[in-house]
Design a protein around this motif. Structure first.
Motif, PDB file in Angstrom:
ATOM      1  N   PHE A 209      11.436   5.893   7.303  1.00  0.00           N
ATOM      2  CA  PHE A 209      11.275   7.289   6.915  1.00  0.00           C
ATOM      3  C   PHE A 209      12.510   8.106   7.296  1.00  0.00           C
ATOM      4  N   PRO A 210      12.854   9.093   6.462  1.00  0.00           N
ATOM      5  CA  PRO A 210      12.126   9.556   5.271  1.00  0.00           C
ATOM      6  C   PRO A 210      12.545   8.894   3.960  1.00  0.00           C
ATOM      7  N   VAL A 211      13.354   7.802   4.023  1.00  0.00           N
ATOM      8  CA  VAL A 211      13.850   7.194   2.789  1.00  0.00           C
ATOM      9  C   VAL A 211      12.716   6.685   1.910  1.00  0.00           C
ATOM     10  N   ASP A 212      11.657   6.121   2.520  1.00  0.00           N
ATOM     11  CA  ASP A 212      10.538   5.590   1.736  1.00  0.00           C
ATOM     12  C   ASP A 212       9.521   6.657   1.337  1.00  0.00           C
ATOM     13  N   LYS A 213       9.738   7.888   1.755  1.00  0.00           N
ATOM     14  CA  LYS A 213       8.738   8.943   1.563  1.00  0.00           C
ATOM     15  C   LYS A 213       8.412   9.238   0.101  1.00  0.00           C
ATOM     16  N   PRO A 214       9.338   9.087  -0.858  1.00  0.00           N
ATOM     17  CA  PRO A 214       8.943   9.346  -2.253  1.00  0.00           C
ATOM     18  C   PRO A 214       7.872   8.400  -2.777  1.00  0.00           C
ATOM     19  N   ILE A 215       7.695   7.245  -2.131  1.00  0.00           N
ATOM     20  CA  ILE A 215       6.752   6.245  -2.621  1.00  0.00           C
ATOM     21  C   ILE A 215       5.475   6.215  -1.808  1.00  0.00           C
ATOM     22  N   THR A 216       5.564   6.453  -0.488  1.00  0.00           N
ATOM     23  CA  THR A 216       4.404   6.251   0.363  1.00  0.00           C
ATOM     24  C   THR A 216       4.433   7.198   1.547  1.00  0.00           C
ATOM     25  N   SER A 217       3.385   7.157   2.359  1.00  0.00           N
ATOM     26  CA  SER A 217       3.317   7.883   3.624  1.00  0.00           C
ATOM     27  C   SER A 217       3.429   6.878   4.762  1.00  0.00           C
ATOM     28  N   ILE A 218       3.662   7.358   5.977  1.00  0.00           N
ATOM     29  CA  ILE A 218       3.731   6.449   7.122  1.00  0.00           C
ATOM     30  C   ILE A 218       2.385   5.760   7.324  1.00  0.00           C
ATOM     31  N   ALA A 219       1.308   6.523   7.253  1.00  0.00           N
ATOM     32  CA  ALA A 219      -0.024   5.927   7.429  1.00  0.00           C
ATOM     33  C   ALA A 219      -0.291   4.851   6.385  1.00  0.00           C
ATOM     34  N   ASP A 220       0.071   5.125   5.139  1.00  0.00           N
ATOM     35  CA  ASP A 220      -0.159   4.139   4.086  1.00  0.00           C
ATOM     36  C   ASP A 220       0.749   2.930   4.251  1.00  0.00           C
ATOM     37  N   SER A 221       1.980   3.136   4.692  1.00  0.00           N
ATOM     38  CA  SER A 221       2.884   2.020   4.943  1.00  0.00           C
ATOM     39  C   SER A 221       2.291   1.077   5.981  1.00  0.00           C
ATOM     40  N   ILE A 222       1.778   1.662   7.060  1.00  0.00           N
ATOM     41  CA  ILE A 222       1.131   0.846   8.102  1.00  0.00           C
ATOM     42  C   ILE A 222      -0.055   0.087   7.513  1.00  0.00           C
ATOM     43  N   GLU A 223      -0.883   0.784   6.735  1.00  0.00           N
ATOM     44  CA  GLU A 223      -2.072   0.144   6.173  1.00  0.00           C
ATOM     45  C   GLU A 223      -1.704  -0.972   5.212  1.00  0.00           C
ATOM     46  N   VAL A 224      -0.689  -0.752   4.397  1.00  0.00           N
ATOM     47  CA  VAL A 224      -0.282  -1.775   3.425  1.00  0.00           C
ATOM     48  C   VAL A 224       0.149  -3.051   4.140  1.00  0.00           C
ATOM     49  N   ILE A 225       1.060  -2.915   5.106  1.00  0.00           N
ATOM     50  CA  ILE A 225       1.585  -4.109   5.782  1.00  0.00           C
ATOM     51  C   ILE A 225       0.504  -4.772   6.618  1.00  0.00           C
ATOM     52  N   ALA A 226      -0.308  -3.979   7.330  1.00  0.00           N
ATOM     53  CA  ALA A 226      -1.376  -4.548   8.151  1.00  0.00           C
ATOM     54  C   ALA A 226      -2.405  -5.269   7.287  1.00  0.00           C
ATOM     55  N   THR A 227      -2.685  -4.736   6.097  1.00  0.00           N
ATOM     56  CA  THR A 227      -3.641  -5.381   5.198  1.00  0.00           C
ATOM     57  C   THR A 227      -3.148  -6.749   4.761  1.00  0.00           C
ATOM     58  N   VAL A 228      -1.875  -6.817   4.370  1.00  0.00           N
ATOM     59  CA  VAL A 228      -1.326  -8.102   3.924  1.00  0.00           C
ATOM     60  C   VAL A 228      -1.317  -9.113   5.066  1.00  0.00           C
ATOM     61  N   ILE A 229      -0.918  -8.669   6.257  1.00  0.00           N
ATOM     62  CA  ILE A 229      -0.891  -9.580   7.408  1.00  0.00           C
ATOM     63  C   ILE A 229      -2.291 -10.123   7.697  1.00  0.00           C
ATOM     64  N   THR A 230      -3.268  -9.230   7.690  1.00  0.00           N
ATOM     65  CA  THR A 230      -4.642  -9.638   7.976  1.00  0.00           C
ATOM     66  C   THR A 230      -5.178 -10.577   6.893  1.00  0.00           C
ATOM     67  N   ASP A 231      -4.921 -10.233   5.643  1.00  0.00           N
ATOM     68  CA  ASP A 231      -5.377 -11.082   4.542  1.00  0.00           C
ATOM     69  C   ASP A 231      -4.732 -12.464   4.599  1.00  0.00           C
ATOM     70  N   HIS A 232      -3.562 -12.545   5.197  1.00  0.00           N
ATOM     71  CA  HIS A 232      -2.828 -13.819   5.274  1.00  0.00           C
ATOM     72  C   HIS A 232      -3.168 -14.598   6.543  1.00  0.00           C
ATOM     73  N   GLY A 233      -4.199 -14.167   7.229  1.00  0.00           N
ATOM     74  CA  GLY A 233      -4.671 -14.902   8.396  1.00  0.00           C
ATOM     75  C   GLY A 233      -4.246 -14.344   9.734  1.00  0.00           C
ATOM     76  N   GLY A 234      -3.530 -13.209   9.733  1.00  0.00           N
ATOM     77  CA  GLY A 234      -3.106 -12.607  10.990  1.00  0.00           C
ATOM     78  C   GLY A 234      -4.239 -11.845  11.652  1.00  0.00           C
ATOM     79  N   GLY A 235      -4.256 -11.878  12.985  1.00  0.00           N
ATOM     80  CA  GLY A 235      -5.253 -11.148  13.753  1.00  0.00           C
ATOM     81  C   GLY A 235      -4.598 -10.132  14.661  1.00  0.00           C
ATOM     82  N   PRO A 236      -5.327  -9.646  15.655  1.00  0.00           N
ATOM     83  CA  PRO A 236      -4.777  -8.622  16.561  1.00  0.00           C
ATOM     84  C   PRO A 236      -3.472  -9.036  17.237  1.00  0.00           C
ATOM     85  N   ARG A 237      -3.343 -10.306  17.626  1.00  0.00           N
ATOM     86  CA  ARG A 237      -2.112 -10.723  18.298  1.00  0.00           C
ATOM     87  C   ARG A 237      -0.916 -10.647  17.351  1.00  0.00           C
TER      88      ARG A 237
END
Length: 381
Positions: free
Chosen positions: A311-339
């Motif tokens: 940020f703020p370079v990515d701001k035209p496409i997304t928000s910080i909260a959404d960026s976190i959610e996007v990456i965390a979702t993919v990690i979790t879907d790919h078998g990643g857990g809390p660690r």
């Protein structure tokens, strides 16, 4: 997406004030302040390759400081940030150290996240490289490394950040690079994806220098056409994706390299830019970036990936909260857990950038111990 109480380090943000500090875009910002054109018109008047890189010029026409970042972060549990150099200019060979000093004086802490580390700008090919490194270190004890302007694209319609191709392979650059190891400093490698092999060669030549690949190598045009011919059709984009996959896997074989899951929402990747003030929906971004993040996880593993909002370079496409959610979702879907989430969103940045947050000094948990035990070779000596 529930991050299970993980406190976050945002390992890639930019701070600037184009009115009081000398930036490459200061002239444009000052002009627009004197002649306040509507942003839509200002965007249309800009060169096409600038429009395609930034998506929306708003952030570049005003200061972006700790309070602005805090507002963008909202209620996200971000304890610390890492500042990455951004377009400081000056005639003095040591001028870029002034940015490091300026960042160190910004009002981080308190209501704002802490300043965890600074990555300054310096060119290993410059005659004054060693002196500039020492000036950076004198300017702020939080300096952890440097980034040089080495991003160049073979398509002249894609905005370059280097005067010529092959900056990382130049004789003068390689000769100066060892000065980083002498000072226990790391190198932020930002290149367009066709140049990832240059980062691999650099890492192989200097295994003692920690190297952080910015933005997973920025495969410009992967999501849509940009420039004169990049990503112009699905066949080109498939070829671009395959070359990126192969080159990233080869880079991951170098144990002194970590990669940043950052900048994946930069407009230059070919994202359609939504109307100003809105964000691309999270499910759309999840589908779009999933192949990138999953491949990075497969070849680097969770111990060698670091999240940053850019940020703020990515701001035209997304928000910080959404960026976190996007990456965390993919990690979790790919078998990643809390660690795995803790490593990517906090622990790996702590290790690589040697970040000491007061709230963490007495913290000891299984995940932290596991990360340190497995990847101590990535930490500067």
């Amino acid at each position: 997406m529930d991050l299970s109480g993980i406190r976050i380090i945002d390992a890639h943000i930019h701070q600037w004030d184009p009115f009081t500090t000398p930036r490459v875009f200061s002239g444009t910002a000052k002009l627009l302040k004197r002649v306040p054109l509507p942003m839509g018109l200002a965007k249309r008047l800009a060169p096409r390759r600038d429009r395609e890189f930034i998506g929306d010029p708003t952030a570049y026409t005003r200061p972006y400081l700790p309070a602005d970042y805090r507002a963008d972060a909202g209620g996200e549990p971000i304890d610390a940030i890492v500042h990455i150099e951004v377009g400081w200019v000056g005639k003095d060979p040591l001028a870029e150290a002034d940015e490091t000093a300026w960042v160190a004086r910004l009002p981080f802490g308190g209501d704002n996240p802490e300043l965890g580390a600074i990555l300054g700008c310096a060119d290993p090919a410059a005659l004054e490289f060693a002196a500039l490194l020492d000036a950076h270190l004198a300017a702020a004890p939080l300096l952890r490394g440097i980034r040089s302007h080495s991003a160049h694209h073979p398509d002249p319609g894609v905005r370059p950040y280097a005067d010529h191709a092959g900056a990382l392979a130049a004789k003068e650059f390689l000769s100066g690079f060892e000065r980083l190891a002498e000072r226990d400093l790391s190198f932020e490698a930002w290149v367009y994806s066709h140049a990832i092999p240059d980062v691999t060669a650099l890492a192989e030549r200097y295994p003692e220098v920690p190297i952080v690949l910015n933005h997973l190598g920025t495969p410009a045009g992967l999501f849509g056409p940009i420039g004169k011919r990049t990503g112009a059709d699905p066949g080109q984009r498939r070829a671009l994706s395959q070359r990126w996959r192969d080159d990233l896997a080869a880079l991951a074989e170098q144990p002194n390299v970590v990669a940043k899951v950052s900048g994946l929402m930069m407009p230059v990747l070919g994202h359609p830019v939504p109307p100003r003030g809105t964000s691309t929906p999270v499910p759309v971004l999840v589908d779009r970036v999933r192949p990138l993040v999953e491949h990075a996880l497969d070849v680097f593993g969770a111990d060698r990936l670091i999240w940053g909002s850019n940020f703020p370079v990515d701001k035209p496409i997304t928000s910080i909260a959404d960026s976190i959610e996007v990456i965390a979702t993919v990690i979790t879907d790919h078998g990643g857990g809390p660690r795995e989430l803790a490593r990517i969103f906090r622990d790996n940045a702590r290790r690589v950038y040697r970040i000491d947050h007061p709230a963490w000094r007495f913290e000891c948990c299984e995940a932290d111990v596991a990360v340190v035990d497995k990847t101590t070779d990535l930490a500067p000596n």
